[in-house]
Design a protein around this motif. Structure first.
Motif, PDB file in Angstrom:
ATOM      1  N   CYS A 356       0.850  -1.250  -0.052  1.00 38.33           N
ATOM      2  CA  CYS A 356      -0.078  -0.135   0.112  1.00 38.33           C
ATOM      3  C   CYS A 356       1.111   1.243  -0.083  1.00 38.33           C
ATOM      4  N   CYS A 359       3.032   2.292   3.103  1.00 34.05           N
ATOM      5  CA  CYS A 359       3.208   1.135   3.954  1.00 34.05           C
ATOM      6  C   CYS A 359       4.934   1.157   4.786  1.00 34.05           C
ATOM      7  N   HIS A 361       6.803  -1.150   5.384  1.00 35.49           N
ATOM      8  CA  HIS A 361       7.555  -2.145   4.699  1.00 35.49           C
ATOM      9  C   HIS A 361       8.405  -1.644   3.710  1.00 35.49           C
ATOM     10  N   CYS A 385       2.181  -9.543   4.349  1.00 37.60           N
ATOM     11  CA  CYS A 385       2.153  -8.177   3.426  1.00 37.60           C
ATOM     12  C   CYS A 385       3.427  -8.147   2.691  1.00 37.60           C
ATOM     13  N   ASN A 456       4.736  -4.315  12.142  1.00 35.30           N
ATOM     14  CA  ASN A 456       3.842  -3.213  11.692  1.00 35.30           C
ATOM     15  C   ASN A 456       2.531  -3.228  12.999  1.00 35.30           C
ATOM     16  N   CYS A 530       1.027  -0.404  10.814  1.00 34.21           N
ATOM     17  CA  CYS A 530       0.602  -0.317   9.303  1.00 34.21           C
ATOM     18  C   CYS A 530       0.071   0.881   9.084  1.00 34.21           C
ATOM     19  N   ALA A 531       0.062   1.301   7.737  1.00 33.40           N
ATOM     20  CA  ALA A 531      -0.134   2.815   7.133  1.00 33.40           C
ATOM     21  C   ALA A 531      -1.540   2.597   7.362  1.00 33.40           C
ATOM     22  N   ASN A 532      -2.436   1.501   7.319  1.00 31.80           N
ATOM     23  CA  ASN A 532      -3.861   1.800   7.242  1.00 31.80           C
ATOM     24  C   ASN A 532      -4.371   1.711   8.834  1.00 31.80           C
TER      25      ASN A 532
HETATM   26  S1  SF4 Z   1      -1.730  -3.345   4.891  1.00 28.62           S
HETATM   27 FE1  SF4 Z   1      -0.444  -2.347   5.987  1.00 28.62          FE
HETATM   28  S2  SF4 Z   1       1.257  -3.416   6.318  1.00 28.62           S
HETATM   29 FE2  SF4 Z   1       0.082  -4.506   4.534  1.00 28.62          FE
HETATM   30  S3  SF4 Z   1       0.856  -3.440   2.647  1.00 28.62           S
HETATM   31 FE3  SF4 Z   1      -0.747  -2.270   3.191  1.00 28.62          FE
HETATM   32  S4  SF4 Z   1       0.363  -0.683   4.647  1.00 28.62           S
HETATM   33 FE4  SF4 Z   1       1.716  -2.240   4.211  1.00 28.62          FE
END
Ligand code: SF4
Ligand code: SF4
Length: 598
Positions: A356, A359, A361, A385, A456, A530-532
């Motif tokens: 995402c 993210c 990561h 992820c 995360n 986690c960005a979300n």
């Molecule tokens: S859900 Fe969170 S940890 Fe997974 S790819 Fe998206 S931002 Fe990264």
């Protein structure tokens, strides 16, 4: 009440109504929503949790069952591999309260490393398996599944596939819980697995399977009167029904809801007046092989069409169009089965899977990539992820096998090729699931690898479930937080670095480069939620300094940055999570922060 339920929700409702006392699982698509739905239900005799892995979950369910409770352990198909050890032993030890092992298979596969078929596990384990075709049927079969488990003192496999798990159907039911009195644990020699006992119980197990065949065959059904028999099960049943519409006099369908054990008499009765048999099933030829064996043993010779003679594919999902194609091939196009269906018309464009926008990561991978530039490095990846670290332009995942294998495969690679630097990436939830044992081995056997734990603070890929590192339990209430660094130190590893992937990129690269300077076992924890999960206070935009060089796009691959039809670069202000990673690579200071209220 009448409710539109997703397959997994239907299972959860039915489990609760039918008095499940203990529900445990590990998240994994397409199984996750069973526990996610169950956690909405409350009762004084009902407990639900996310466990650290599927083996742990099944062993908890087994303990509860021995005390007389009704229990369910949920997992996806690859999770059953992890839980295989207790499952096989449970067939010998047996259960007391009904125990359902809910397993979601993923033909396609949509989000899994394998396409394995849990019906084979049923054959291998000598267990009955329920294979519902629809959410409504799944709802209805939970009750008999518990009853069969309790009657025969065996766990029961309840296997569904992605399309059944995730499709919706209206189900009518009374939302009234059948309370089961849990009698408590009663000591019995049966509960202790011993070699001598295992032999006796193995014989009993085979007998139990024989005994339950008739009882279970009531859940199979026959439709139509044609002389061409189609044997099918699971969601393929609906594809078949749709595909042969208008040819009802030609075909009859044998829908097998219990693929194992199969009742010979029922099969022989069905094939009695048939001129040919067609097997339509996804994944392995389980029905085809079982039925053919019964035919052979009973001297019945009949033409058959299925996977074994190449008419039905072994891999991937089926759909109505594919079933029509199969039938057209079998009948050399003489039946002219119509081919136009919605799936022909709706062609959804393919997208590359990617992390995402924002993210953490992405930042962690790039920090390690830049810190090791020019060196001979292998990056081992894991499940979650961060598997998406393989995607361009990040490209820092060279292997990915199964949960926890990044750490152990890294050790194997190091043994075989000591000249290379080996860096393993694993997520926080996966570390708790099955990374710890690999790290212990690495310390004990002195394998000098670097392990990057990408923390995360959630289980991102399956929908943000908590795990021991979050310190939160399934309802968000406080649990005991397990600190990753303390585990690493507890093993004896002294070389540890904790990094915030959102902090200064260049400084992080320097820290990691220095960390990797020495060849010893070390762990870097990259920690950022986690960005979300986070609401942002700012975002980034491109200003007039932009040279349209596209370095920001080409290095980060962030889905929030794009190029418009005039070649101008822009950042989607809705997607941007304000991580600022792109700013580090802009040669002309063209990326600037905007505060949310400006
Ligand atoms: S859900 Fe969170 S940890 Fe997974 S790819 Fe998206 S931002 Fe990264
Ligand atoms: S890196 Fe900077 S200059 Fe280059 S395209 Fe991106 S914003 Fe523009």
């Amino acid at each position: 009440m009448k409710k539109v339920l997703m397959g997994n929700e239907a299972v959860a409702y039915s489990l609760f109504i039918n008095g499940v006392n203990v529900a445990v699982g590990y998240p994994g698509t397409p199984s996750t929503e069973v526990i996610e739905t169950l956690k909405n239900f409350k009762d004084d005799d009902f407990y639900v949790e996310w466990s650290t892995n599927e083996k742990v979950a099944l062993e908890i369910a087994a303990g509860a069952s021995l005390a007389g409770a009704r229990a369910v352990a949920t997992m996806k198909q690859v999770g059953l591999n992890v839980a295989a050890d207790p499952l096989l032993s449970l067939t010998i030890v047996g259960v007391e309260g009904g125990l359902i092992v809910f397993v979601a298979d993923d033909p396609g596969p949509h989000s899994s490393q394998t396409e394995q078929d849990t019906r084979n596990f049923a054959r291998f384990c000598n267990l009955p398996v329920f294979d519902p075709s629809s959410p409504k049927e799944a709802f209805e079969l939970i009750k008999p599944a518990f009853e069969i488990s309790e009657k025969y003192k065996l766990p029961v496999l309840f296997r569904m596939t992605t399309r059944v798990c995730h499709s919706n159907q209206s189900v009518e039911f009374e939302f009234k819980r059948e309370k089961k009195k849990v009698k408590g644990f009663v000591k019995k020699p049966d509960w202790v697995i011993l070699p001598a006992l295992s032999y006796i119980k193995h014989v009993e197990l085979k007998q139990k399977l024989q005994n339950m065949k008739k009882e279970l065959s009531v859940y199979n059904k026959i439709e139509g009167r044609g002389k061409i028999g189609i044997i099918t099960g699971g969601v393929s049943y609906f594809y078949v029904k749709e595909a042969i519409k208008g040819y009802d006099d030609l075909f009859s369908i044998f829908k097998i809801t219990i693929p194992h054990p199969l009742d010979e008499e029922f099969i022989l009765e069905f094939v009695k007046d048939k001129e040919m048999l067609i097997f339509i099933e996804e994944l392995d030829p389980v029905l085809e092989e079982e039925v053919k064996l019964i035919l052979f043993e009973n001297g019945r010779i009949i033409s058959t069409y299925g996977k074994r003679n190449g008419y039905v594919p072994f891999a991937g999902e089926l759909d109505v169009d594919k079933v029509k194609d199969i039938l057209n091939r079998i009948f050399s196009n003489k039946l002219h089965i119509k081919e136009n269906t919605l799936t022909d018309i709706l062609q959804i464009p393919k997208r590359q899977a990617q992390l995402c926008a924002g993210c953490p990561h992405r930042n962690s991978f790039l920090v390690v990539k830049y810190a090791t530039k020019g060196q001979d490095v292998v990056f081992t990846g894991d499940i979650g992820c961060y598997t998406l670290g393989f995607a361009k332009p990040i490209s820092t995942t060279d292997t990915c096998l199964c949960m926890g294998a990044s750490i152990t495969m890294a050790q194997g690679l190091k043994i075989a090729d000591a000249s290379k630097k080996i860096i393993a990436f694993i997520g926080d939830s996966t570390f708790f699931h099955s990374g710890i044992t690999g790290l212990v081995n690495s310390y004990y056997n002195m394998h000098n690898i670097t392990v990057c734990i990408l923390d995360n603070l959630t289980t991102g890929m399956t929908g943000f479930q908590p795990h021991p590192g979050t310190g939160k339990k399934i309802y968000g209430e406080e649990g005991k937080k397990v600190n990753i660094e303390n585990i690493v130190k507890g093993i004896g590893i002294e070389k540890i670095l904790v990094i915030d992937p959102y902090s200064d990129f260049t400084e992080n690269v320097d820290k990691v480069r220095e960390f990797l300077n020495t060849e010893e076992l070390g762990v870097i924890v990259f920690r950022r939620e986690c960005a979300n999960l986070k609401s942002r206070k700012s975002y980034f935009k491109i200003n007039q300094n932009c040279l349209k060089c596209k370095v920001c796009i080409n290095v980060t691959g962030c889905p929030a940055i794009d190029e418009d039809e005039n070649g101008s670069i822009f950042i989607d202000s809705v997607l941007c999570k304000s991580c600022g990673l792109c700013k580090n690579f802009c040669p002309n200071n063209a990326i600037e922060k905007v505060m949310e209220n400006e």
